[in-house]
Design an enzyme around this catalytic site. Structure first.
Site, PDB file in Angstrom:
ATOM      1  N   ARG A  69       0.844  -1.186   0.000  1.00  0.00           N
ATOM      2  CA  ARG A  69       0.000   0.000   0.000  1.00  0.00           C
ATOM      3  C   ARG A  69       0.883   1.241   0.000  1.00  0.00           C
ATOM      4  O   ARG A  69       1.963   1.247   0.556  1.00  0.00           O
ATOM      5  CB  ARG A  69      -0.903   0.021   1.242  1.00  0.00           C
ATOM      6  CG  ARG A  69      -2.139  -0.881   1.112  1.00  0.00           C
ATOM      7  CD  ARG A  69      -3.030  -0.769   2.323  1.00  0.00           C
ATOM      8  NE  ARG A  69      -2.390  -1.346   3.487  1.00  0.00           N
ATOM      9  CZ  ARG A  69      -1.840  -0.661   4.469  1.00  0.00           C
ATOM     10  NH1 ARG A  69      -1.833   0.660   4.456  1.00  0.00           N
ATOM     11  NH2 ARG A  69      -1.276  -1.277   5.484  1.00  0.00           N
ATOM     12  N   TYR A 197      -1.340  -3.700  -7.014  1.00  0.00           N
ATOM     13  CA  TYR A 197      -1.065  -4.453  -5.787  1.00  0.00           C
ATOM     14  C   TYR A 197      -2.202  -4.399  -4.761  1.00  0.00           C
ATOM     15  O   TYR A 197      -2.670  -3.323  -4.390  1.00  0.00           O
ATOM     16  CB  TYR A 197       0.220  -3.931  -5.094  1.00  0.00           C
ATOM     17  CG  TYR A 197       0.414  -4.664  -3.783  1.00  0.00           C
ATOM     18  CD1 TYR A 197       0.970  -5.943  -3.779  1.00  0.00           C
ATOM     19  CD2 TYR A 197      -0.068  -4.140  -2.598  1.00  0.00           C
ATOM     20  CE1 TYR A 197       1.053  -6.659  -2.604  1.00  0.00           C
ATOM     21  CE2 TYR A 197       0.015  -4.860  -1.416  1.00  0.00           C
ATOM     22  CZ  TYR A 197       0.575  -6.117  -1.428  1.00  0.00           C
ATOM     23  OH  TYR A 197       0.633  -6.835  -0.269  1.00  0.00           O
ATOM     24  N   LYS A 206      -9.386  -2.352   2.061  1.00  0.00           N
ATOM     25  CA  LYS A 206      -9.096  -1.173   2.889  1.00  0.00           C
ATOM     26  C   LYS A 206      -9.880   0.047   2.408  1.00  0.00           C
ATOM     27  O   LYS A 206     -10.333   0.851   3.211  1.00  0.00           O
ATOM     28  CB  LYS A 206      -7.603  -0.867   2.865  1.00  0.00           C
ATOM     29  CG  LYS A 206      -6.715  -2.047   3.196  1.00  0.00           C
ATOM     30  CD  LYS A 206      -6.877  -2.520   4.607  1.00  0.00           C
ATOM     31  CE  LYS A 206      -5.974  -3.715   4.836  1.00  0.00           C
ATOM     32  NZ  LYS A 206      -5.734  -4.104   6.179  1.00  0.00           N
ATOM     33  N   HIS A 226     -10.235  -2.173  12.000  1.00  0.00           N
ATOM     34  CA  HIS A 226      -9.164  -3.029  11.477  1.00  0.00           C
ATOM     35  C   HIS A 226      -8.915  -4.143  12.485  1.00  0.00           C
ATOM     36  O   HIS A 226      -7.897  -4.154  13.172  1.00  0.00           O
ATOM     37  CB  HIS A 226      -7.920  -2.152  11.295  1.00  0.00           C
ATOM     38  CG  HIS A 226      -6.828  -2.760  10.481  1.00  0.00           C
ATOM     39  ND1 HIS A 226      -5.544  -2.271  10.469  1.00  0.00           N
ATOM     40  CD2 HIS A 226      -6.817  -3.828   9.646  1.00  0.00           C
ATOM     41  CE1 HIS A 226      -4.793  -2.997   9.662  1.00  0.00           C
ATOM     42  NE2 HIS A 226      -5.538  -3.950   9.155  1.00  0.00           N
ATOM     43  N   SER A 248      -1.068  -3.616  10.284  1.00  0.00           N
ATOM     44  CA  SER A 248      -0.834  -4.592   9.219  1.00  0.00           C
ATOM     45  C   SER A 248       0.466  -5.355   9.471  1.00  0.00           C
ATOM     46  O   SER A 248       1.468  -4.762   9.867  1.00  0.00           O
ATOM     47  CB  SER A 248      -0.733  -3.888   7.870  1.00  0.00           C
ATOM     48  OG  SER A 248      -1.959  -3.274   7.565  1.00  0.00           O
ATOM     49  N   CYS A 250       1.255  -7.571  11.763  1.00  0.00           N
ATOM     50  CA  CYS A 250       1.667  -7.791  13.163  1.00  0.00           C
ATOM     51  C   CYS A 250       1.039  -9.065  13.719  1.00  0.00           C
ATOM     52  O   CYS A 250       0.943  -9.246  14.932  1.00  0.00           O
ATOM     53  CB  CYS A 250       1.277  -6.620  14.041  1.00  0.00           C
ATOM     54  SG  CYS A 250       2.354  -5.199  13.849  1.00  0.00           S
ATOM     55  N   THR A 253      -3.573 -12.496  11.383  1.00  0.00           N
ATOM     56  CA  THR A 253      -4.000 -13.766  10.800  1.00  0.00           C
ATOM     57  C   THR A 253      -3.578 -14.927  11.707  1.00  0.00           C
ATOM     58  O   THR A 253      -4.362 -15.862  11.937  1.00  0.00           O
ATOM     59  CB  THR A 253      -3.408 -13.929   9.383  1.00  0.00           C
ATOM     60  OG1 THR A 253      -3.726 -12.755   8.627  1.00  0.00           O
ATOM     61  CG2 THR A 253      -3.966 -15.150   8.685  1.00  0.00           C
ATOM     62  N   ASN A 254      -2.362 -14.850  12.256  1.00  0.00           N
ATOM     63  CA  ASN A 254      -1.908 -15.922  13.151  1.00  0.00           C
ATOM     64  C   ASN A 254      -2.769 -16.018  14.400  1.00  0.00           C
ATOM     65  O   ASN A 254      -3.127 -17.111  14.841  1.00  0.00           O
ATOM     66  CB  ASN A 254      -0.450 -15.696  13.567  1.00  0.00           C
ATOM     67  CG  ASN A 254       0.518 -15.884  12.411  1.00  0.00           C
ATOM     68  OD1 ASN A 254       0.126 -16.362  11.340  1.00  0.00           O
ATOM     69  ND2 ASN A 254       1.758 -15.500  12.609  1.00  0.00           N
ATOM     70  N   ASP A 277      -9.004  -9.605   9.500  1.00  0.00           N
ATOM     71  CA  ASP A 277      -8.529  -8.256   9.160  1.00  0.00           C
ATOM     72  C   ASP A 277      -9.527  -7.137   9.468  1.00  0.00           C
ATOM     73  O   ASP A 277      -9.133  -6.098   9.951  1.00  0.00           O
ATOM     74  CB  ASP A 277      -8.151  -8.214   7.672  1.00  0.00           C
ATOM     75  CG  ASP A 277      -7.277  -7.022   7.300  1.00  0.00           C
ATOM     76  OD1 ASP A 277      -6.406  -6.642   8.108  1.00  0.00           O
ATOM     77  OD2 ASP A 277      -7.464  -6.466   6.204  1.00  0.00           O
ATOM     78  N   ARG A 370       2.110 -12.257  -0.492  1.00  0.00           N
ATOM     79  CA  ARG A 370       0.788 -12.580   0.058  1.00  0.00           C
ATOM     80  C   ARG A 370       0.197 -13.852  -0.523  1.00  0.00           C
ATOM     81  O   ARG A 370       0.568 -14.278  -1.613  1.00  0.00           O
ATOM     82  CB  ARG A 370      -0.174 -11.423  -0.266  1.00  0.00           C
ATOM     83  CG  ARG A 370       0.236 -10.083   0.332  1.00  0.00           C
ATOM     84  CD  ARG A 370      -0.323  -9.910   1.701  1.00  0.00           C
ATOM     85  NE  ARG A 370       0.183  -8.716   2.379  1.00  0.00           N
ATOM     86  CZ  ARG A 370      -0.376  -8.206   3.474  1.00  0.00           C
ATOM     87  NH1 ARG A 370      -1.445  -8.775   3.996  1.00  0.00           N
ATOM     88  NH2 ARG A 370       0.147  -7.159   4.074  1.00  0.00           N
TER      89      ARG A 370
HETATM   90  O1  SAT Z   1      -3.691  -3.378   2.517  1.00  0.00           O
HETATM   91  S1  SAT Z   1      -3.450  -4.750   2.119  1.00  0.00           S
HETATM   92  O2  SAT Z   1      -4.706  -5.347   1.774  1.00  0.00           O
HETATM   93  O3  SAT Z   1      -2.528  -4.791   0.982  1.00  0.00           O
HETATM   94  C1  SAT Z   1      -2.799  -5.642   3.394  1.00  0.00           C
HETATM   95  C2  SAT Z   1      -2.615  -4.925   4.667  1.00  0.00           C
HETATM   96  O4  SAT Z   1      -1.829  -3.970   4.725  1.00  0.00           O
HETATM   97  O5  SAT Z   1      -3.248  -5.316   5.654  1.00  0.00           O
HETATM   98 MN    MN Z   2      -4.906  -5.227   7.485  1.00  0.00          MN
END
Ligand code: SAT
Ligand code: MN
Length: 586
Positions: A69, A197, A206, A226, A248, A250, A253-254, A277, A370
């Site tokens: 981003r 991207y 986002k 978020h 983002s 950090c 997802t885990n 997310d 990703r």
């Molecule tokens: O913004 S993205 O979807 O590319 C991923 C992120 O930063 O969480």
């Molecule tokens: Mn995110």
């Protein structure tokens, strides 16, 4: 596919500007998706991976200058500058439309414009919001098919209504100097140009589900955050849900897919993932805060994902997944990334597509590479994932990446104090956004790059919401990233984070006491379960320590940040800050 006049007029207008050779409506069928995959393979936009080992999986490489981003090229275009606030970049809407129109003009000549009708949230549900993305990228279409709910049923649900988010994306020349990600919240419009991207171009994520949705949420009395959503099931079958906000890359997802440590697993505890997310939160008729995940898939960071850190995510990517900017293993046509295992492929190409020698010290996968995978692939997906009502939230957890200041966990003393805790969140930066990595920056509620209006007004919205939720979640802060003197992480992280979540839930149920400190309630050492952990009580004590001197050092930075946010920072937050300072000095 629709007679909706607003939709058709807008598409005509955008097509007149971008001049595609062809317009193709995406209907959400597998047959059409398969044709598009074949076409993208024939042009080299994606390549098919080993279909025995990775059925339905593809590899894509972005341009080298287009890997994250771009926050400095992201704009909120409200008619009044002060409504976008000091933290966002602002452009006057008419100036922005004029500037970008020039970049879009004729940019789809010789190309196809794809029309993607999509829903954030379950189609037809009260909480769903619809969007249409126009794009000249098949990669975007294929990602949107995974990340959102796409198809003709969205157009049916929209009917003749004008209430949809108008998203326009053109790859143009992938020219960095002319890359723009622009939001027009007053017009329900998003314009993105010169990128291919992720977060820049998958406009449902986002751009819509956070920036535009946060703006709508403030107007309509709900919140777009978020945050991941997970459920912890007790042995008696009772499930409690937690939302957690981290910047983002950090580990959202885990955490969302964690596997309980043996100690809990053997007792019958389970963890369910609702989202990794984004959360849309609203007040239920029962007075609790309810969350839905508006997405339909995961756009997860590949590096560091492995059988130990996140076996569920790894399993999720084993079929029907698009990999972006990872290593291509030429021996068996599979993929690899740093931190997958200790065996980098010998015969491989790196994320740039160059022949890669894994012994030369260079990274094979981009740190922000990703996977795009369907939520329904996830072995621990919650059975509430498709429930239009969402899930009731017991706790909200904020977290950052801080080497020293923040303890492993603490609890705020009220909603107002919890809003303050969220507003002073700070984190060392990661590769998810372009720019330096490892620098501390203030990232309130992990929303700094994603609030579609003034940050002070956003804080106010949090405070206002708190007054309207009779049975509000309790608010906590965690930090998995404290390091020792050698710079090693002290807390093991991963599945063991559940031990902290269990304390959080115990606090929500009033089942455990806590120690009152200057910053809030901190656990007694005995209340963090360490059975089966290679860590002693002394180490836990260190992790829970509140270093008054460090906190005092943090105060000027917080004040400076509030001043930067500007004069809309609510007085209540200054009261909280002054009270914190007094307690630290007390
Ligand atoms: O913004 S993205 O979807 O590319 C991923 C992120 O930063 O969480
Ligand atoms: Mn995110």
């Amino acid at each position: 596919m629709t007679n909706n006049k607003y939709v058709l007029d807008w598409i005509n207008e955008m097509a007149a500007m971008t001049q595609p050779d062809k317009i193709v409506w995406i209907d959400g069928t597998e047959a059409q998706a398969e044709e598009l995959r074949a076409e993208a393979c024939s042009t080299g936009e994606i390549s098919k991976l080993n279909q025995e080992l990775l059925p339905g999986c593809y590899l894509h490489r972005t341009a080298i200058n287009d890997v994250a981003r771009v926050e400095d090229r992201t704009f909120i275009c409200t008619s009044k500058k002060e409504d976008a606030g000091n933290i966002n970049n602002w452009m006057d809407p008419s100036e922005c439309y004029a500037k970008l129109s020039k970049l879009y003009a004729g940019s789809m000549k010789g190309r196809t414009m794809y029309v993607i009708p999509y829903s954030m949230g379950i189609v037809g549900s009260d909480f769903a919001k619809y969007g249409i993305e126009l794009t000249d990228s098949i990669y975007v279409v294929l990602n949107m098919l995974i990340m959102t709910r796409v198809g003709t049923n969205v157009l049916e649900a929209l009917g003749d209504d004008a209430g949809f988010i108008k998203g326009l994306h053109a790859r143009a020349d992938i020219d960095e100097a002319n890359r723009y990600i622009c939001h027009f919240p007053e017009d329900n419009t998003i314009w993105s140009v010169n990128s291919g991207y992720g977060g820049n171009v998958l406009l449902g994520k986002k751009c819509f589900a956070l920036r535009i949705a946060s703006y709508l949420g403030r107007k309509e009395g709900w919140m777009a955050e978020h945050m991941l959503i997970l459920g912890i099931e007790a042995p008696n079958g009772d499930v409690k849900y937690i939302c957690a906000a981290f910047p983002s890359a950090c580990g959202k997802t885990n955490l969302a897919m964690l596997i309980p440590p043996e100690f809990y697993k053997s007792k019958g505890y389970k963890v369910w993932c609702v989202g990794d997310d984004i959360s849309w939160l609203r007040i239920g008729s029962d007075g609790r805060l309810w969350a839905v995940n508006p997405e339909n898939g995961f756009f997860g960071v590949a590096p560091g994902t492995n059988v130990k850190s996140n076996p569920n995510a790894l399993a999720t990517t084993m079929k029907n997944t698009i990999f972006t900017n990872v290593v291509e293993n030429l021996d068996n046509n599979t993929v690899w990334w740093e931190g997958l295992d200790k065996n980098p492929p010998k015969n491989a190409r790196n994320w740039k597509g160059e022949v890669w020698d894994c012994t030369d010290g260079s990274k094979g996968a981009h740190p922000n590479s990703r996977f795009t995978a369907m939520a329904t692939n996830c072995p621990c997906l919650s059975d509430k994932f498709n429930d239009p009502a969402g899930v009731p939230i017991s706790a909200i957890v904020f977290g950052g990446r801080r080497a020293k200041t923040a303890p492993l966990v603490y609890q705020s003393t009220s909603w107002q104090n919890g809003t303050f805790v969220g507003s002073i969140m700070a984190s060392e930066t990661t590769a998810a956004a372009a720019g330096a990595v490892g620098v501390v920056r203030r990232d309130p509620m992990a929303m700094r790059p994603f609030v579609g209006y003034d940050m002070g007004d956003y804080f106010k919205h949090w405070l206002d919401m708190g007054k309207k939720i009779p049975n509000a979640p309790k608010i906590f802060h965690v930090n998995w990233f404290r390091t020792d003197d050698e710079g090693h992480f002290i807390w093991p992280g991963f599945g063991d984070n559940m031990r902290v979540l269990m304390w959080i839930l115990a606090r929500c149920e009033g089942a455990v006491d806590a120690r009152e400190t200057a910053i809030g309630y901190v656990p007694y050492v005995k209340d963090i379960e360490i059975a089966g952990l290679d860590i002693d009580e002394k180490t836990i004590e260190g992790l829970l320590q509140v270093d008054t001197a460090l906190w005092k050092e943090d105060i000027p930075g917080i004040r400076a940040f509030y001043e930067q946010v500007g004069d809309r920072v609510p007085a209540e937050l200054y009261e909280e800050l002054n009270a914190l300072e007094a307690r630290l000095n007390g």
